[in-house]
Design a protein around this motif. Structure first.
Motif, mmCIF file in Angstrom:
data_model
loop_
_atom_site.group_PDB
_atom_site.id
_atom_site.type_symbol
_atom_site.label_atom_id
_atom_site.label_comp_id
_atom_site.label_asym_id
_atom_site.label_seq_id
_atom_site.Cartn_x
_atom_site.Cartn_y
_atom_site.Cartn_z
ATOM 1 N N TYR A 76 0.883 -1.167 0.000
ATOM 2 C CA TYR A 76 0.000 0.000 0.000
ATOM 3 C C TYR A 76 0.910 1.203 0.000
ATOM 4 N N LEU A 77 0.665 2.160 -0.888
ATOM 5 C CA LEU A 77 1.510 3.356 -0.881
ATOM 6 C C LEU A 77 0.702 4.607 -1.159
ATOM 7 N N GLU A 78 1.199 5.704 -0.623
ATOM 8 C CA GLU A 78 0.639 7.028 -0.862
ATOM 9 C C GLU A 78 1.790 7.921 -1.293
ATOM 10 N N GLY A 79 1.626 8.598 -2.405
ATOM 11 C CA GLY A 79 2.655 9.489 -2.926
ATOM 12 C C GLY A 79 2.021 10.563 -3.783
ATOM 13 N N HIS A 80 2.806 11.101 -4.716
ATOM 14 C CA HIS A 80 2.288 12.124 -5.625
ATOM 15 C C HIS A 80 2.848 11.888 -7.022
ATOM 16 N N LEU A 81 2.149 12.413 -8.029
ATOM 17 C CA LEU A 81 2.556 12.234 -9.415
ATOM 18 C C LEU A 81 3.567 13.285 -9.833
ATOM 19 N N VAL A 82 4.569 12.848 -10.576
ATOM 20 C CA VAL A 82 5.554 13.747 -11.176
ATOM 21 C C VAL A 82 5.733 13.301 -12.620
ATOM 22 N N THR A 83 5.625 14.246 -13.560
ATOM 23 C CA THR A 83 5.795 13.938 -14.980
ATOM 24 C C THR A 83 7.038 14.643 -15.500
ATOM 25 N N MET A 84 7.917 13.871 -16.138
ATOM 26 C CA MET A 84 9.129 14.413 -16.750
ATOM 27 C C MET A 84 8.903 14.529 -18.263
ATOM 28 N N LYS A 85 9.478 15.557 -18.863
ATOM 29 C CA LYS A 85 9.380 15.756 -20.311
ATOM 30 C C LYS A 85 10.794 15.938 -20.853
ATOM 31 N N TRP A 86 11.073 15.297 -21.994
ATOM 32 C CA TRP A 86 12.353 15.469 -22.666
ATOM 33 C C TRP A 86 12.136 15.276 -24.157
ATOM 34 N N GLN A 87 13.131 15.641 -24.926
ATOM 35 C CA GLN A 87 13.033 15.512 -26.379
ATOM 36 C C GLN A 87 13.925 14.367 -26.835
ATOM 37 N N ASP A 88 13.342 13.453 -27.597
ATOM 38 C CA ASP A 88 14.069 12.315 -28.139
ATOM 39 C C ASP A 88 15.083 12.835 -29.154
ATOM 40 N N LYS A 89 16.345 12.492 -28.957
ATOM 41 C CA LYS A 89 17.416 13.003 -29.827
ATOM 42 C C LYS A 89 17.339 12.442 -31.245
ATOM 43 N N THR A 90 16.821 11.220 -31.399
ATOM 44 C CA THR A 90 16.777 10.626 -32.745
ATOM 45 C C THR A 90 15.574 11.098 -33.556
ATOM 46 N N THR A 91 14.420 11.264 -32.905
ATOM 47 C CA THR A 91 13.215 11.642 -33.647
ATOM 48 C C THR A 91 12.859 13.123 -33.498
ATOM 49 N N GLY A 92 13.323 13.745 -32.418
ATOM 50 C CA GLY A 92 12.977 15.135 -32.157
ATOM 51 C C GLY A 92 11.619 15.321 -31.495
ATOM 52 N N TYR A 93 10.905 14.210 -31.254
ATOM 53 C CA TYR A 93 9.585 14.291 -30.612
ATOM 54 C C TYR A 93 9.717 14.426 -29.097
ATOM 55 N N ASP A 94 8.737 15.093 -28.498
ATOM 56 C CA ASP A 94 8.679 15.186 -27.044
ATOM 57 C C ASP A 94 8.266 13.838 -26.469
ATOM 58 N N LYS A 95 8.914 13.435 -25.378
ATOM 59 C CA LYS A 95 8.602 12.191 -24.665
ATOM 60 C C LYS A 95 8.221 12.563 -23.244
ATOM 61 N N TYR A 96 7.369 11.722 -22.638
ATOM 62 C CA TYR A 96 6.899 11.969 -21.281
ATOM 63 C C TYR A 96 6.991 10.686 -20.461
ATOM 64 N N ARG A 97 7.214 10.837 -19.174
ATOM 65 C CA ARG A 97 7.205 9.706 -18.240
ATOM 66 C C ARG A 97 6.592 10.208 -16.945
ATOM 67 N N THR A 98 5.560 9.509 -16.483
ATOM 68 C CA THR A 98 4.909 9.874 -15.229
ATOM 69 C C THR A 98 5.251 8.819 -14.178
ATOM 70 N N GLU A 99 5.642 9.275 -13.003
ATOM 71 C CA GLU A 99 6.009 8.396 -11.901
ATOM 72 C C GLU A 99 5.220 8.781 -10.653
ATOM 73 N N VAL A 100 5.018 7.787 -9.803
ATOM 74 C CA VAL A 100 4.489 8.042 -8.467
ATOM 75 C C VAL A 100 5.710 8.175 -7.569
ATOM 76 N N VAL A 101 5.863 9.334 -6.945
ATOM 77 C CA VAL A 101 7.053 9.632 -6.143
ATOM 78 C C VAL A 101 6.688 9.685 -4.662
ATOM 79 N N LEU A 102 7.511 9.028 -3.838
ATOM 80 C CA LEU A 102 7.386 9.088 -2.388
ATOM 81 C C LEU A 102 8.704 9.646 -1.873
ATOM 82 N N ASN A 103 8.664 10.845 -1.318
ATOM 83 C CA ASN A 103 9.931 11.443 -0.902
ATOM 84 C C ASN A 103 9.856 12.281 0.361
ATOM 85 N N GLY A 104 8.745 12.304 1.016
ATOM 86 C CA GLY A 104 8.743 13.161 2.187
ATOM 87 C C GLY A 104 7.506 13.056 3.025
#
Length: 162
Positions: A76-104
């Motif tokens: 069982y976990l409680e955390g918060h969402l964090v989404t990272m954005k970066w640009q793929d070097k080969t295609t030039g498209y924006d990429k996203y990754r959403t994680e559940v973060v527990l840090n405090g």
């Protein structure tokens, strides 16, 4: 206006946690599967859908998770969402990754069950999940002014079906 970013999940680890030290702070990550099952009303067929979540922990909670959690454990976990954005070097498209973060403060992780030596799932005793609070000395006043004493969890009998 401020908002609320809170995630609560109950699921099983899809892999053993991986851990590394980043700037003298422990970082642990793992994937967590949550499942939903239902019966199709038209066909009567049982259906199931599994969602995979990327979980990242920091600090003392990360150390504890790395030490005690293994693939298949239910948590069982409680955390918060964090989404990272970066640009793929080969295609030039924006990429996203959403994680559940527990840090405090306010983030929680509880081991609900573990596997025994025979690879069978065993519930973790309540005392191992979270500390019990001795509330026998607490009293409250009801609307009529009479004293109300809290009932221990194991003494509470209720017909609520969930």
């Amino acid at each position: 206006m401020s908002g609320i970013n809170k995630v609560i999940l109950v699921g099983r680890l899809g892999q053993d946690p991986e851990s590394k030290d980043i700037n003298n702070t422990v970082n642990t990550k793992f994937s967590l599967a949550t499942s939903d099952s239902w019966t199709d009303k038209k066909t009567g067929e049982k259906k199931e859908r599994t969602e995979w979540h990327n979980i990242k922990l920091w600090g003392k909670l990360a150390e504890t998770a790395y030490t005690y959690l293994k693939k298949g454990h239910q948590v069982y976990l409680e955390g918060h969402l964090v989404t990272m954005k970066w640009q793929d070097k080969t295609t030039g498209y924006d990429k996203y990754r959403t994680e559940v973060v527990l840090n405090g403060f306010g983030d929680t992780l509880h081991l609900l069950e573990k596997k025994d030596s025979n690879d069978q799932r065993v519930p973790v005793p309540q005392a191992a999940r979270s500390p019990q609070v001795d509330n026998t000395h607490l009293t409250d006043r009801g609307s009529d002014g009479q004293s109300i004493t809290p009932v221990a969890k194991d003494e509470f009998d209720d017909d609520i079906p969930f």
